[in-house]
Design an enzyme around this catalytic site. Sequence first.
Site, PDB file in Angstrom:
ATOM      1  N   TYR A   1      81.716  81.319  52.771  1.00  0.00           N
ATOM      2  CA  TYR A   1      82.652  80.454  51.972  1.00  0.00           C
ATOM      3  C   TYR A   1      82.653  80.709  50.533  1.00  0.00           C
ATOM      4  CZ  TYR A   1      82.610  77.601  55.942  1.00  0.00           C
ATOM      5  OH  TYR A   1      82.451  77.226  57.430  1.00  0.00           O
TER       6      TYR A   1
ATOM      7  N   HIS B   1      83.462  78.859  62.504  1.00  0.00           N
ATOM      8  CA  HIS B   1      82.454  78.888  61.386  1.00  0.00           C
ATOM      9  C   HIS B   1      81.877  77.679  60.879  1.00  0.00           C
ATOM     10  CE1 HIS B   1      84.383  82.879  61.063  1.00  0.00           C
ATOM     11  NE2 HIS B   1      83.270  83.347  60.273  1.00  0.00           N
TER      12      HIS B   1
ATOM     13  N   TYR C   1      90.214  79.283  67.907  1.00  0.00           N
ATOM     14  CA  TYR C   1      89.231  79.244  66.779  1.00  0.00           C
ATOM     15  C   TYR C   1      89.652  77.968  66.179  1.00  0.00           C
ATOM     16  CZ  TYR C   1      87.626  80.159  62.162  1.00  0.00           C
ATOM     17  OH  TYR C   1      86.854  80.466  61.135  1.00  0.00           O
TER      18      TYR C   1
HETATM   19  C1  COA Z   1      80.671  66.668  61.775  1.00  0.00           C
HETATM   20  C2  COA Z   1      81.527  65.547  62.199  1.00  0.00           C
HETATM   21  C3  COA Z   1      83.115  65.930  62.481  1.00  0.00           C
HETATM   22  C4  COA Z   1      81.259  64.462  63.452  1.00  0.00           C
HETATM   23  O1  COA Z   1      81.919  63.499  63.788  1.00  0.00           O
HETATM   24  P1  COA Z   1      81.723  62.331  64.587  1.00  0.00           P
HETATM   25  O2  COA Z   1      82.941  61.609  65.108  1.00  0.00           O
HETATM   26  O3  COA Z   1      80.743  61.553  63.838  1.00  0.00           O
HETATM   27  O4  COA Z   1      80.767  63.006  65.784  1.00  0.00           O
HETATM   28  P2  COA Z   1      80.586  62.307  67.252  1.00  0.00           P
HETATM   29  O5  COA Z   1      80.142  60.937  66.892  1.00  0.00           O
HETATM   30  O6  COA Z   1      81.527  62.795  68.288  1.00  0.00           O
HETATM   31  O7  COA Z   1      78.997  62.908  67.341  1.00  0.00           O
HETATM   32  C5  COA Z   1      78.706  63.212  68.682  1.00  0.00           C
HETATM   33  C6  COA Z   1      77.307  63.561  68.476  1.00  0.00           C
HETATM   34  O8  COA Z   1      77.052  64.625  67.738  1.00  0.00           O
HETATM   35  C7  COA Z   1      75.947  64.542  66.938  1.00  0.00           C
HETATM   36  N1  COA Z   1      76.089  64.159  65.405  1.00  0.00           N
HETATM   37  C8  COA Z   1      77.315  63.802  64.904  1.00  0.00           C
HETATM   38  N2  COA Z   1      77.046  63.775  63.743  1.00  0.00           N
HETATM   39  C9  COA Z   1      75.807  63.951  63.369  1.00  0.00           C
HETATM   40  C10 COA Z   1      75.084  63.612  62.546  1.00  0.00           C
HETATM   41  N3  COA Z   1      75.542  63.108  61.251  1.00  0.00           N
HETATM   42  N4  COA Z   1      73.554  63.697  62.421  1.00  0.00           N
HETATM   43  C11 COA Z   1      73.075  64.154  63.426  1.00  0.00           C
HETATM   44  N5  COA Z   1      73.834  64.385  64.519  1.00  0.00           N
HETATM   45  C12 COA Z   1      75.128  64.234  64.588  1.00  0.00           C
HETATM   46  C13 COA Z   1      74.965  63.572  67.730  1.00  0.00           C
HETATM   47  O9  COA Z   1      74.347  64.007  68.672  1.00  0.00           O
HETATM   48  C14 COA Z   1      76.064  62.597  68.152  1.00  0.00           C
HETATM   49  O10 COA Z   1      76.006  61.766  69.287  1.00  0.00           O
HETATM   50  P3  COA Z   1      75.312  60.285  68.913  1.00  0.00           P
HETATM   51  O11 COA Z   1      75.828  59.778  67.877  1.00  0.00           O
HETATM   52  O12 COA Z   1      75.185  59.622  70.380  1.00  0.00           O
HETATM   53  O13 COA Z   1      73.868  60.589  68.537  1.00  0.00           O
HETATM   54  C15 COA Z   1      81.737  64.359  61.034  1.00  0.00           C
HETATM   55  O14 COA Z   1      80.426  64.086  60.518  1.00  0.00           O
HETATM   56  C16 COA Z   1      82.499  65.054  59.720  1.00  0.00           C
HETATM   57  O15 COA Z   1      83.827  64.806  59.826  1.00  0.00           O
HETATM   58  N6  COA Z   1      81.894  65.652  58.697  1.00  0.00           N
HETATM   59  C17 COA Z   1      82.637  66.164  57.762  1.00  0.00           C
HETATM   60  C18 COA Z   1      83.587  67.349  58.119  1.00  0.00           C
HETATM   61  C19 COA Z   1      82.826  68.486  58.750  1.00  0.00           C
HETATM   62  O16 COA Z   1      81.522  68.789  58.368  1.00  0.00           O
HETATM   63  N7  COA Z   1      83.227  68.873  59.859  1.00  0.00           N
HETATM   64  C20 COA Z   1      82.896  70.082  60.599  1.00  0.00           C
HETATM   65  C21 COA Z   1      83.168  71.356  59.537  1.00  0.00           C
HETATM   66  S1  COA Z   1      82.978  72.803  60.750  1.00  0.00           S
END
Ligand code: COA
Length: 153
Positions: free
Chosen positions: A134, A107, A71
Amino acid sequence: MSFRSYAPGDFEAMFALDEVCFTPEFRFSRSSMRRFAEARRARVVIAEAEGVLAGFVIVHLEKMGGTNVSYVVTLDVAPDWRRLGLAARLMHEAELASTGCAAMLLHVFTGNEDAIRFYERLGFERSHTEEAFYGEGLDAFVYRKRLDPAQAS
Ligand SMILES: CC(C)(COP(=O)(O)OP(=O)(O)OC[C@H]1O[C@@H](n2cnc3c(N)ncnc32)[C@H](O)[C@@H]1OP(=O)(O)O)[C@@H](O)C(=O)NCCC(=O)NCCS
Protein backbone atom coordinates in the site's frame (compact mmCIF):
# COMPACT_ATOMS: atom_id res chain seq x y z
CA MET A 1 -31.61 -5.86 3.38
CA SER A 2 -31.53 -6.67 -0.30
CA PHE A 3 -28.63 -7.82 -2.45
CA ARG A 4 -28.19 -7.14 -6.15
CA SER A 5 -25.51 -6.48 -8.73
CA TYR A 6 -24.00 -3.14 -9.70
CA ALA A 7 -25.68 -0.47 -11.79
CA PRO A 8 -23.79 2.67 -12.90
CA GLY A 9 -26.08 4.79 -10.70
CA ASP A 10 -24.51 3.10 -7.64
CA PHE A 11 -21.10 4.57 -8.22
CA GLU A 12 -21.29 7.87 -6.28
CA ALA A 13 -22.69 6.21 -3.15
CA MET A 14 -20.00 3.51 -3.36
CA PHE A 15 -17.25 6.08 -3.70
CA ALA A 16 -18.63 8.06 -0.74
CA LEU A 17 -18.81 4.89 1.40
CA ASP A 18 -15.24 3.99 0.49
CA GLU A 19 -14.15 7.41 1.81
CA VAL A 20 -15.83 6.60 5.13
CA CYS A 21 -14.31 3.11 5.30
CA PHE A 22 -10.68 3.85 4.47
CA THR A 23 -8.09 6.45 5.38
CA PRO A 24 -6.55 8.24 2.36
CA GLU A 25 -3.53 5.96 1.91
CA PHE A 26 -5.84 2.95 1.37
CA ARG A 27 -8.50 4.62 -0.78
CA PHE A 28 -9.01 4.24 -4.49
CA SER A 29 -9.15 7.28 -6.71
CA ARG A 30 -12.51 7.96 -8.29
CA SER A 31 -11.29 6.76 -11.70
CA SER A 32 -9.71 3.55 -10.44
CA MET A 33 -12.78 2.75 -8.34
CA ARG A 34 -15.02 3.14 -11.38
CA ARG A 35 -12.65 1.03 -13.48
CA PHE A 36 -12.60 -1.71 -10.82
CA ALA A 37 -16.40 -1.72 -10.47
CA GLU A 38 -17.14 -1.68 -14.19
CA ALA A 39 -14.46 -4.09 -15.45
CA ARG A 40 -15.77 -7.03 -17.46
CA ARG A 41 -14.16 -9.42 -14.96
CA ALA A 42 -15.82 -7.62 -12.00
CA ARG A 43 -18.63 -9.07 -9.96
CA VAL A 44 -20.10 -6.47 -7.61
CA VAL A 45 -22.56 -7.22 -4.84
CA ILE A 46 -24.53 -4.25 -3.52
CA ALA A 47 -26.38 -4.42 -0.18
CA GLU A 48 -29.07 -1.82 0.32
CA ALA A 49 -31.62 -1.08 2.98
CA GLU A 50 -34.63 0.92 1.83
CA GLY A 51 -32.74 2.12 -1.21
CA VAL A 52 -29.68 3.28 0.77
CA LEU A 53 -26.29 1.66 0.26
CA ALA A 54 -25.25 -0.29 3.37
CA GLY A 55 -22.26 -2.14 1.93
CA PHE A 56 -20.68 -3.65 -1.14
CA VAL A 57 -17.97 -5.98 -2.31
CA ILE A 58 -16.09 -5.98 -5.61
CA VAL A 59 -14.35 -9.16 -6.76
CA HIS A 60 -12.46 -9.71 -9.99
CA LEU A 61 -12.44 -13.10 -11.66
CA GLU A 62 -8.87 -13.71 -12.76
CA LYS A 63 -6.56 -16.39 -13.99
CA MET A 64 -3.44 -16.89 -11.85
CA GLY A 65 -0.91 -19.50 -12.86
CA GLY A 66 -3.54 -21.41 -14.81
CA THR A 67 -6.11 -21.35 -11.96
CA ASN A 68 -9.33 -19.33 -11.92
CA VAL A 69 -9.44 -17.22 -8.78
CA SER A 70 -11.73 -14.59 -7.34
CA TYR A 71 -9.76 -11.57 -6.10
CA VAL A 72 -11.42 -9.33 -3.51
CA VAL A 73 -10.76 -5.76 -4.68
CA THR A 74 -12.61 -4.12 -1.79
CA LEU A 75 -15.20 -4.84 0.88
CA ASP A 76 -16.98 -1.90 2.50
CA VAL A 77 -19.70 -1.86 5.17
CA ALA A 78 -21.20 1.40 6.48
CA PRO A 79 -20.41 1.97 10.17
CA ASP A 80 -24.08 1.81 11.23
CA TRP A 81 -24.36 -1.66 9.70
CA ARG A 82 -21.24 -3.26 11.21
CA ARG A 83 -21.18 -6.38 13.43
CA LEU A 84 -24.55 -7.48 12.08
CA GLY A 85 -23.23 -10.12 9.70
CA LEU A 86 -23.52 -7.94 6.59
CA ALA A 87 -19.93 -8.40 5.38
CA ALA A 88 -20.25 -12.15 5.86
CA ARG A 89 -23.38 -12.13 3.68
CA LEU A 90 -21.68 -9.99 1.04
CA MET A 91 -18.73 -12.38 0.93
CA HIS A 92 -21.11 -15.32 0.62
CA GLU A 93 -22.85 -13.65 -2.33
CA ALA A 94 -19.44 -12.88 -3.87
CA GLU A 95 -18.50 -16.56 -3.56
CA LEU A 96 -21.69 -17.54 -5.35
CA ALA A 97 -20.83 -15.07 -8.11
CA SER A 98 -17.31 -16.51 -8.47
CA THR A 99 -18.29 -19.10 -11.02
CA GLY A 100 -15.65 -21.75 -11.61
CA CYS A 101 -13.08 -20.25 -9.22
CA ALA A 102 -10.89 -22.56 -7.14
CA ALA A 103 -9.96 -19.92 -4.55
CA MET A 104 -10.69 -16.47 -3.24
CA LEU A 105 -7.69 -14.20 -2.62
CA LEU A 106 -7.19 -10.80 -1.05
CA HIS A 107 -4.73 -8.30 0.34
CA VAL A 108 -5.34 -6.72 3.72
CA PHE A 109 -3.25 -4.09 5.49
CA THR A 110 -1.25 -5.78 8.25
CA GLY A 111 -2.62 -3.18 10.70
CA ASN A 112 -6.30 -3.70 9.82
CA GLU A 113 -7.04 -5.94 12.78
CA ASP A 114 -10.83 -5.81 12.41
CA ALA A 115 -10.70 -7.02 8.82
CA ILE A 116 -8.07 -9.66 9.63
CA ARG A 117 -10.30 -11.08 12.38
CA PHE A 118 -13.23 -10.98 10.01
CA TYR A 119 -11.46 -12.84 7.20
CA GLU A 120 -9.97 -15.45 9.54
CA ARG A 121 -13.41 -16.05 11.02
CA LEU A 122 -14.64 -16.66 7.47
CA GLY A 123 -12.02 -19.36 6.91
CA PHE A 124 -9.35 -17.39 5.04
CA GLU A 125 -5.78 -18.49 5.69
CA ARG A 126 -2.75 -16.22 5.64
CA SER A 127 -0.43 -17.08 2.79
CA HIS A 128 2.39 -14.49 2.89
CA THR A 129 3.25 -10.82 3.38
CA GLU A 130 3.78 -8.32 0.58
CA GLU A 131 5.98 -5.49 1.76
CA ALA A 132 4.97 -1.94 0.84
CA PHE A 133 1.89 -3.17 -1.03
CA TYR A 134 0.00 0.00 0.00
CA GLY A 135 3.06 2.26 -0.13
CA GLU A 136 6.24 2.67 1.86
CA GLY A 137 5.95 1.05 5.28
CA LEU A 138 2.41 -0.21 4.56
CA ASP A 139 2.58 -3.97 4.16
CA ALA A 140 -0.20 -6.35 3.21
CA PHE A 141 -1.00 -9.89 4.21
CA VAL A 142 -2.24 -12.07 1.40
CA TYR A 143 -5.13 -14.27 2.48
CA ARG A 144 -6.61 -17.20 0.60
CA LYS A 145 -9.66 -19.38 0.90
CA ARG A 146 -10.29 -22.48 -1.16
CA LEU A 147 -13.59 -22.54 -3.05
CA ASP A 148 -15.35 -25.45 -4.63
CA PRO A 149 -15.51 -24.47 -8.31
CA ALA A 150 -18.34 -26.94 -8.86
CA GLN A 151 -20.52 -25.24 -6.25
CA ALA A 152 -20.28 -21.65 -7.46
CA SER A 153 -23.13 -20.82 -9.79
C1 COA B 1 -14.19 -5.39 8.07
C2 COA B 1 -15.67 -5.12 7.80
C3 COA B 1 -15.94 -5.29 6.29
C4 COA B 1 -16.52 -6.11 8.62
O1 COA B 1 -17.89 -5.87 8.29
P1 COA B 1 -19.08 -6.36 9.25
O2 COA B 1 -20.35 -6.30 8.46
O3 COA B 1 -19.04 -5.60 10.52
O4 COA B 1 -18.67 -7.88 9.54
P2 COA B 1 -19.64 -9.03 10.08
O5 COA B 1 -20.70 -8.44 10.96
O6 COA B 1 -20.10 -9.85 8.92
O7 COA B 1 -18.60 -9.85 10.97
C5 COA B 1 -18.60 -11.25 11.02
C6 COA B 1 -17.57 -11.66 12.05
O8 COA B 1 -16.27 -11.15 11.72
C7 COA B 1 -15.58 -10.74 12.93
N1 COA B 1 -15.45 -9.28 12.97
C8 COA B 1 -16.00 -8.38 12.13
N2 COA B 1 -15.66 -7.13 12.49
C9 COA B 1 -14.89 -7.25 13.60
C10 COA B 1 -14.26 -6.32 14.45
N3 COA B 1 -14.37 -4.99 14.26
N4 COA B 1 -13.55 -6.79 15.50
C11 COA B 1 -13.46 -8.11 15.73
N5 COA B 1 -14.05 -9.07 14.96
C12 COA B 1 -14.75 -8.62 13.90
C13 COA B 1 -16.47 -11.20 14.08
O9 COA B 1 -16.11 -12.53 14.38
C14 COA B 1 -17.85 -11.12 13.44
O10 COA B 1 -18.80 -11.95 14.06
P3 COA B 1 -19.51 -11.45 15.44
O11 COA B 1 -19.96 -10.03 15.22
O12 COA B 1 -20.63 -12.43 15.59
O13 COA B 1 -18.45 -11.56 16.50
C15 COA B 1 -16.08 -3.67 8.23
O14 COA B 1 -15.61 -3.45 9.55
C16 COA B 1 -15.55 -2.57 7.33
O15 COA B 1 -16.18 -2.20 6.32
N6 COA B 1 -14.37 -2.00 7.68
C17 COA B 1 -13.76 -0.91 6.90
C18 COA B 1 -13.34 -1.38 5.53
C19 COA B 1 -12.39 -2.56 5.59
O16 COA B 1 -11.46 -2.62 6.38
N7 COA B 1 -12.63 -3.51 4.65
C20 COA B 1 -11.79 -4.69 4.48
C21 COA B 1 -10.53 -4.27 3.84
S1 COA B 1 -9.64 -5.52 3.06
